[in-house]
Design a protein around this motif. Structure first.
Motif, PDB file in Angstrom:
ATOM      1  N   ARG A  28      25.049   8.879  16.184  1.00  0.00           N
ATOM      2  CA  ARG A  28      24.668   8.173  17.489  1.00  0.00           C
ATOM      3  C   ARG A  28      24.950   7.056  17.883  1.00  0.00           C
ATOM      4  O   ARG A  28      25.119   6.588  19.032  1.00  0.00           O
ATOM      5  CB  ARG A  28      22.786   7.691  16.893  1.00  0.00           C
TER       6      ARG A  28
ATOM      7  N   LEU B 255      27.569   7.992  20.540  1.00  0.00           N
ATOM      8  CA  LEU B 255      27.563   7.607  21.469  1.00  0.00           C
ATOM      9  C   LEU B 255      26.267   6.527  22.407  1.00  0.00           C
ATOM     10  O   LEU B 255      27.045   6.569  23.666  1.00  0.00           O
ATOM     11  CB  LEU B 255      25.246   8.685  21.027  1.00  0.00           C
ATOM     12  N   ASP B 256      26.431   5.842  21.499  1.00  0.00           N
ATOM     13  CA  ASP B 256      25.652   4.481  21.858  1.00  0.00           C
ATOM     14  C   ASP B 256      27.382   3.582  22.447  1.00  0.00           C
ATOM     15  O   ASP B 256      27.143   3.330  24.078  1.00  0.00           O
ATOM     16  CB  ASP B 256      25.325   3.283  21.005  1.00  0.00           C
TER      17      ASP B 256
ATOM     18  N   VAL C 194      28.115   5.508  26.237  1.00  0.00           N
ATOM     19  CA  VAL C 194      26.630   4.869  26.868  1.00  0.00           C
ATOM     20  C   VAL C 194      27.305   3.485  27.428  1.00  0.00           C
ATOM     21  O   VAL C 194      27.879   3.106  28.961  1.00  0.00           O
ATOM     22  CB  VAL C 194      25.813   4.404  26.385  1.00  0.00           C
ATOM     23  N   ARG C 195      28.135   2.902  26.358  1.00  0.00           N
ATOM     24  CA  ARG C 195      28.220   1.197  26.631  1.00  0.00           C
ATOM     25  C   ARG C 195      29.379   1.537  27.742  1.00  0.00           C
ATOM     26  O   ARG C 195      29.497   0.656  28.868  1.00  0.00           O
ATOM     27  CB  ARG C 195      28.496   0.374  25.537  1.00  0.00           C
TER      28      ARG C 195
ATOM     29  N   VAL D   3      28.197   2.759  31.329  1.00  0.00           N
ATOM     30  CA  VAL D   3      27.325   1.833  31.893  1.00  0.00           C
ATOM     31  C   VAL D   3      28.558   1.057  32.327  1.00  0.00           C
ATOM     32  O   VAL D   3      28.520   0.224  33.494  1.00  0.00           O
ATOM     33  CB  VAL D   3      26.368   0.606  30.703  1.00  0.00           C
TER      34      VAL D   3
ATOM     35  N   LEU E 218      25.488   7.953  35.163  1.00  0.00           N
ATOM     36  CA  LEU E 218      25.436   7.938  33.407  1.00  0.00           C
ATOM     37  C   LEU E 218      24.647   9.699  32.838  1.00  0.00           C
ATOM     38  O   LEU E 218      26.092  10.269  32.030  1.00  0.00           O
ATOM     39  CB  LEU E 218      24.747   7.251  32.791  1.00  0.00           C
ATOM     40  N   ALA E 219      24.255   9.970  33.454  1.00  0.00           N
ATOM     41  CA  ALA E 219      23.872  11.232  33.386  1.00  0.00           C
ATOM     42  C   ALA E 219      25.313  12.434  32.821  1.00  0.00           C
ATOM     43  O   ALA E 219      25.526  13.777  32.449  1.00  0.00           O
ATOM     44  CB  ALA E 219      22.892  12.196  33.992  1.00  0.00           C
TER      45      ALA E 219
ATOM     46  N   LEU F 185      27.585  11.892  30.334  1.00  0.00           N
ATOM     47  CA  LEU F 185      27.292  11.744  29.228  1.00  0.00           C
ATOM     48  C   LEU F 185      26.656  12.953  28.623  1.00  0.00           C
ATOM     49  O   LEU F 185      26.658  13.326  27.805  1.00  0.00           O
ATOM     50  CB  LEU F 185      26.514  10.828  29.227  1.00  0.00           C
ATOM     51  N   ALA F 186      25.924  14.067  30.092  1.00  0.00           N
ATOM     52  CA  ALA F 186      25.079  14.930  29.427  1.00  0.00           C
ATOM     53  C   ALA F 186      25.697  16.062  28.213  1.00  0.00           C
ATOM     54  O   ALA F 186      25.224  16.352  27.937  1.00  0.00           O
ATOM     55  CB  ALA F 186      24.800  16.026  30.694  1.00  0.00           C
TER      56      ALA F 186
ATOM     57  N   LEU G  22      26.019  15.555  25.157  1.00  0.00           N
ATOM     58  CA  LEU G  22      24.185  15.935  23.927  1.00  0.00           C
ATOM     59  C   LEU G  22      23.571  17.346  24.061  1.00  0.00           C
ATOM     60  O   LEU G  22      23.849  17.897  23.711  1.00  0.00           O
ATOM     61  CB  LEU G  22      23.486  15.466  25.271  1.00  0.00           C
TER      62      LEU G  22
ATOM     63  N   ASP H 270      26.681  18.704  21.283  1.00  0.00           N
ATOM     64  CA  ASP H 270      26.237  18.259  19.776  1.00  0.00           C
ATOM     65  C   ASP H 270      24.837  19.201  19.612  1.00  0.00           C
ATOM     66  O   ASP H 270      24.786  19.336  18.511  1.00  0.00           O
ATOM     67  CB  ASP H 270      25.475  17.124  20.543  1.00  0.00           C
ATOM     68  N   GLU H 271      24.285  20.057  20.264  1.00  0.00           N
ATOM     69  CA  GLU H 271      23.270  21.200  20.225  1.00  0.00           C
ATOM     70  C   GLU H 271      24.138  22.243  19.818  1.00  0.00           C
ATOM     71  O   GLU H 271      22.461  22.766  19.479  1.00  0.00           O
ATOM     72  CB  GLU H 271      22.296  20.670  21.421  1.00  0.00           C
TER      73      GLU H 271
ATOM     74  N   ARG I  99      16.456  17.762  25.736  1.00  0.00           N
ATOM     75  CA  ARG I  99      17.439  17.395  26.405  1.00  0.00           C
ATOM     76  C   ARG I  99      17.647  15.843  27.428  1.00  0.00           C
ATOM     77  O   ARG I  99      18.292  14.983  27.123  1.00  0.00           O
ATOM     78  CB  ARG I  99      18.226  18.204  26.671  1.00  0.00           C
TER      79      ARG I  99
ATOM     80  N   ARG J 128      16.519  12.912  25.552  1.00  0.00           N
ATOM     81  CA  ARG J 128      17.762  12.188  24.797  1.00  0.00           C
ATOM     82  C   ARG J 128      18.217  11.625  25.290  1.00  0.00           C
ATOM     83  O   ARG J 128      18.936  10.660  24.784  1.00  0.00           O
ATOM     84  CB  ARG J 128      18.278  13.650  23.763  1.00  0.00           C
ATOM     85  N   LEU J 129      18.548  12.187  26.321  1.00  0.00           N
ATOM     86  CA  LEU J 129      19.392  11.504  27.260  1.00  0.00           C
ATOM     87  C   LEU J 129      19.007  10.281  27.496  1.00  0.00           C
ATOM     88  O   LEU J 129      19.898   8.733  27.039  1.00  0.00           O
ATOM     89  CB  LEU J 129      19.839  11.956  27.844  1.00  0.00           C
TER      90      LEU J 129
ATOM     91  N   ALA K 203      18.879   7.485  24.375  1.00  0.00           N
ATOM     92  CA  ALA K 203      20.148   7.027  24.494  1.00  0.00           C
ATOM     93  C   ALA K 203      20.374   6.380  25.733  1.00  0.00           C
ATOM     94  O   ALA K 203      21.269   5.094  25.159  1.00  0.00           O
ATOM     95  CB  ALA K 203      21.444   8.065  24.289  1.00  0.00           C
ATOM     96  N   LEU K 204      20.318   6.602  26.552  1.00  0.00           N
ATOM     97  CA  LEU K 204      20.338   5.056  27.859  1.00  0.00           C
ATOM     98  C   LEU K 204      20.242   3.586  27.681  1.00  0.00           C
ATOM     99  O   LEU K 204      20.589   2.887  28.143  1.00  0.00           O
ATOM    100  CB  LEU K 204      20.112   5.868  28.954  1.00  0.00           C
TER     101      LEU K 204
ATOM    102  N   ARG L 210      19.064   2.852  24.781  1.00  0.00           N
ATOM    103  CA  ARG L 210      18.609   2.115  23.807  1.00  0.00           C
ATOM    104  C   ARG L 210      20.213   1.190  23.794  1.00  0.00           C
ATOM    105  O   ARG L 210      21.154   0.970  23.904  1.00  0.00           O
ATOM    106  CB  ARG L 210      20.018   3.175  22.996  1.00  0.00           C
TER     107      ARG L 210
ATOM    108  N   TRP M 256      22.267  -1.913  23.186  1.00  0.00           N
ATOM    109  CA  TRP M 256      23.880  -2.040  22.395  1.00  0.00           C
ATOM    110  C   TRP M 256      23.691  -2.953  21.607  1.00  0.00           C
ATOM    111  O   TRP M 256      23.632  -3.978  22.752  1.00  0.00           O
ATOM    112  CB  TRP M 256      25.314  -1.527  22.866  1.00  0.00           C
TER     113      TRP M 256
END
Lengths: 166, 133
Positions: free
Chosen positions: A96, A99-100, A103-104, A107, A153-154, A157-158, A161, A164-165, B42, B45-46, B49-50, B52, B54
């Motif tokens: 997690r 992933l954060d 994302v950071r 962004v 972003l999607a 980052l998609a 995920l 990961d699955e 899915r 989940r994305l 994540a977006l 959350r 930081w």
């Protein structure tokens, strides 16, 4: 009811500082933006006292303008914290916090107005009418900007995920 | 709604960007379609994540004092302003005097106009060179 400055800072200071830090990715800039935002609040305190409902958007608007100005003047800077080395996480090992971090980093790659839109709604809980008020655009414009930010972003980052699955 | 419609609207549904009837249509489709429901998971989940936030370093503990210090900083004493104004006036006077006394440079020609073109065209031959004795 008129709040004293300490009350106003107590209520909004932490959020404005965190927003400035996420927007600029720089702790020093965040401190200065937070400071300047509340200095401006004090300069307009009398006229703002009766507007309890619109105080948060006002503060976010000032912080946003200061942040975007600063981002436009300065060179791109890495966001606070270590950016991920590369998108190299293998299947199943994406924690997690990894992933954060992705994302950071992503962004931080958004254009400043998109970044502000995304952060205001997704991380700071402003409604789209409030985001529109902060940014001085229409509500549909705010939604459109949010969609563009989310799609960027999607797209970035998609696959993490999906890997990961597996 | 078919699967393509739902997949296109999925992120908007999760972000509450759809109106009530469109949201209901997406939800009904997801309840009946396993493939779209998996895709929705899915996307959720994305989305999570977006959304959350930081963590960032907290604001300095003395921020309130800093803000007050800047907001209520005393303006520069008036005498300084007077000195600055007088100093500027004195400097301007010196410059004006120097300009009036004259500079070694030739006076600047007037800006070119239609009547006086920038490049003067001479229609007469140049004077003969002076004889050197």
């Amino acid at each position: 009811m008129h709040d004293g400055f300490e009350d106003v800072y107590e209520r909004y200071g932490r959020a404005i500082h965190a927003y400035a830090a996420r927007l600029t990715g720089d702790p020093g800039s965040a401190e200065e933006i937070c400071q300047d935002t509340f200095v401006r609040y004090l300069a307009h305190e009398d006229s703002l006292k009766g507007q309890n409902g619109s105080l948060a958007p006002w503060l976010y608007r000032v912080a946003t303008n200061l942040g975007i100005d600063r981002l436009r003047r300065s060179k791109p800077m890495p966001l606070e914290g270590d950016p991920p080395a590369a998108v190299s996480a293998g299947p199943g090992d994406l924690e997690r916090h990894d992933l954060d971090a992705f994302v950071r980093a992503e962004v931080g790659r958004l254009d400043p107005p998109l970044r502000a839109t995304f952060l205001l709604h997704a991380h700071h809980g402003l409604t789209f009418p409030q985001v529109a008020d902060v940014l001085g655009i229409s509500e549909s414009g705010a939604k459109q900007r949010y969609r563009r930010a989310r799609e960027h972003l999607a797209k970035s980052l998609a696959h993490l995920l999906e890997e990961d699955e597996r | 709604m078919n699967c393509d419609d739902v997949r296109a609207a999925l992120s908007d549904r999760l972000d509450d960007l759809l109106d009530a009837s469109a949201s209901r249509a997406v939800d009904e489709h997801l309840a009946a379609c396993e493939a779209c429901a998996a895709r929705a998971e899915r996307a959720r989940r994305l989305r999570d994540a977006l959304r959350r936030p930081w963590s960032v370093a907290p604001a300095p503990a003395d921020m309130v004092e800093r803000i007050r210090g800047v907001a209520f900083r005393r303006p520069a004493p008036r005498v300084v302003g007077v000195l600055v104004r007088h100093g500027l006036a004195f400097a301007a006077g010196v410059l004006a005097t120097l300009a009036l006394v004259g500079s070694p440079e030739e006076p600047r020609p007037a800006a070119p106009t239609a009547a006086t073109p920038a490049v003067e065209v001479s229609h007469s031959p140049p004077p003969p060179p002076r004889r050197i004795r």
